[in-house]
Design an enzyme around this catalytic site. Structure first.
Site, PDB file in Angstrom:
ATOM      1  N   ASP A 185      -1.478  -1.033   5.922  1.00  0.00           N
ATOM      2  CA  ASP A 185      -1.756  -0.551   7.277  1.00  0.00           C
ATOM      3  C   ASP A 185      -3.233  -0.543   7.641  1.00  0.00           C
ATOM      4  O   ASP A 185      -3.583  -0.135   8.747  1.00  0.00           O
ATOM      5  CB  ASP A 185      -1.219   0.880   7.422  1.00  0.00           C
ATOM      6  CG  ASP A 185      -1.991   1.862   6.552  1.00  0.00           C
ATOM      7  OD1 ASP A 185      -2.620   2.787   7.099  1.00  0.00           O
ATOM      8  OD2 ASP A 185      -1.977   1.702   5.320  1.00  0.00           O
ATOM      9  N   ASP A 198      -0.193   5.159   1.005  1.00  0.00           N
ATOM     10  CA  ASP A 198      -0.460   6.076   2.122  1.00  0.00           C
ATOM     11  C   ASP A 198      -0.617   5.296   3.420  1.00  0.00           C
ATOM     12  O   ASP A 198      -1.486   4.430   3.540  1.00  0.00           O
ATOM     13  CB  ASP A 198      -1.730   6.881   1.851  1.00  0.00           C
ATOM     14  CG  ASP A 198      -1.613   7.756   0.613  1.00  0.00           C
ATOM     15  OD1 ASP A 198      -0.593   8.440   0.468  1.00  0.00           O
ATOM     16  OD2 ASP A 198      -2.551   7.734  -0.219  1.00  0.00           O
ATOM     17  N   ASP A 231       0.862  -1.170   0.000  1.00  0.00           N
ATOM     18  CA  ASP A 231       0.000   0.000   0.000  1.00  0.00           C
ATOM     19  C   ASP A 231       0.908   1.232   0.000  1.00  0.00           C
ATOM     20  O   ASP A 231       2.107   1.136   0.304  1.00  0.00           O
ATOM     21  CB  ASP A 231      -0.886  -0.038   1.247  1.00  0.00           C
ATOM     22  CG  ASP A 231      -1.659   1.240   1.458  1.00  0.00           C
ATOM     23  OD1 ASP A 231      -2.356   1.681   0.528  1.00  0.00           O
ATOM     24  OD2 ASP A 231      -1.546   1.816   2.558  1.00  0.00           O
TER      25      ASP A 231
END
Length: 219
Positions: free
Chosen positions: A169, A10, A8
């Site tokens: 995250d 961001d 991922d």
């Protein structure tokens, strides 16, 4: 079969929360709406714009969600054009981890809710664009947790679900990994908690980037 690590962006590669929050606040202000708390904005990072705004403003209709997504893009572009963006640094240890995986023969990819342009600018700014063999964004795929981004990354890299890991995250990343049949590796320096990551299907959770290589080498 090639081994593929898909990150991922961001909240996993870069700390971009300040700019995302500012652009979302500007979007709500442009529509004369009270902005959400920043804690609520951070929780939708990783989704594509329309479903992200729908979570922040569930009482609104689809037309307003679409209009606000377009406004968000305008707000972010204006911030970039005026050199008003806050720094978006790589998280501690990410550059070294990417280099170590690349050197060990892993193929690397990104699957993100960002646009093609936004992702390209971030990777070029940090000098890591050449490390990645596949880049999947919201411009060409349904929002996470739909598995399309991962499925395309696997195909482009000549990997297989069982030799692929999704590193992210948020619970959206973990659910996408599970839907695609890949390994799900959560990280704790972003926006969702360990409980949320494990609840969404994470096989392991790392609290620092220097743990990622060891986790991946066990696959």
């Amino acid at each position: 079969m090639n081994r593929l690590a898909v990150f991922d962006c961001d909240g996993t590669l870069v700390d971009s929360q300040a700019n995302i929050c500012r652009a979302m606040e500007a979007t709500f202000a442009a529509h004369r709406l009270d902005p959400p708390d920043r804690s609520d904005i951070r929780r939708i990072v990783g989704l594509s714009l329309v479903p992200a705004i729908a979570r922040l403003l569930p009482e609104a209709g689809a037309d307003l969600h679409e209009a606000m997504a377009a406004e968000y893009k305008r707000a972010f572009f204006a911030m970039r054009a005026s050199n008003a963006l806050d720094p978006e640094p790589l998280y501690d240890g990410i550059s070294e981890t990417i280099a170590a995986l690349d050197d060990a023969g892993w193929l690397l990819g990104v699957a993100t809710g960002k646009s093609d342009r936004g992702l390209g600018l971030i990777l070029e700014h940090h000098g890591i664009r050449q490390r990645f063999v596949t880049l999947q964004t919201a411009d060409r795929h349904p929002s996470k947790p739909h598995p399309a981004m991962l499925e395309r990354a696997i195909a482009e890299a000549g990997a297989a679900p069982e030799t692929t890991a999704m590193i992210g995250d948020t619970s959206f990343d973990m659910a996408m990994a599970r839907a695609a049949g890949t390994h799900a590796l959560g990280v704790l320096w972003g926006y969702h908690t360990s409980g949320e990551l494990l609840g969404a299907g994470a096989h392991h959770v790392a609290d620092h980037a220097d743990q990622l290589f060891a986790h991946l080498e066990t696959l």
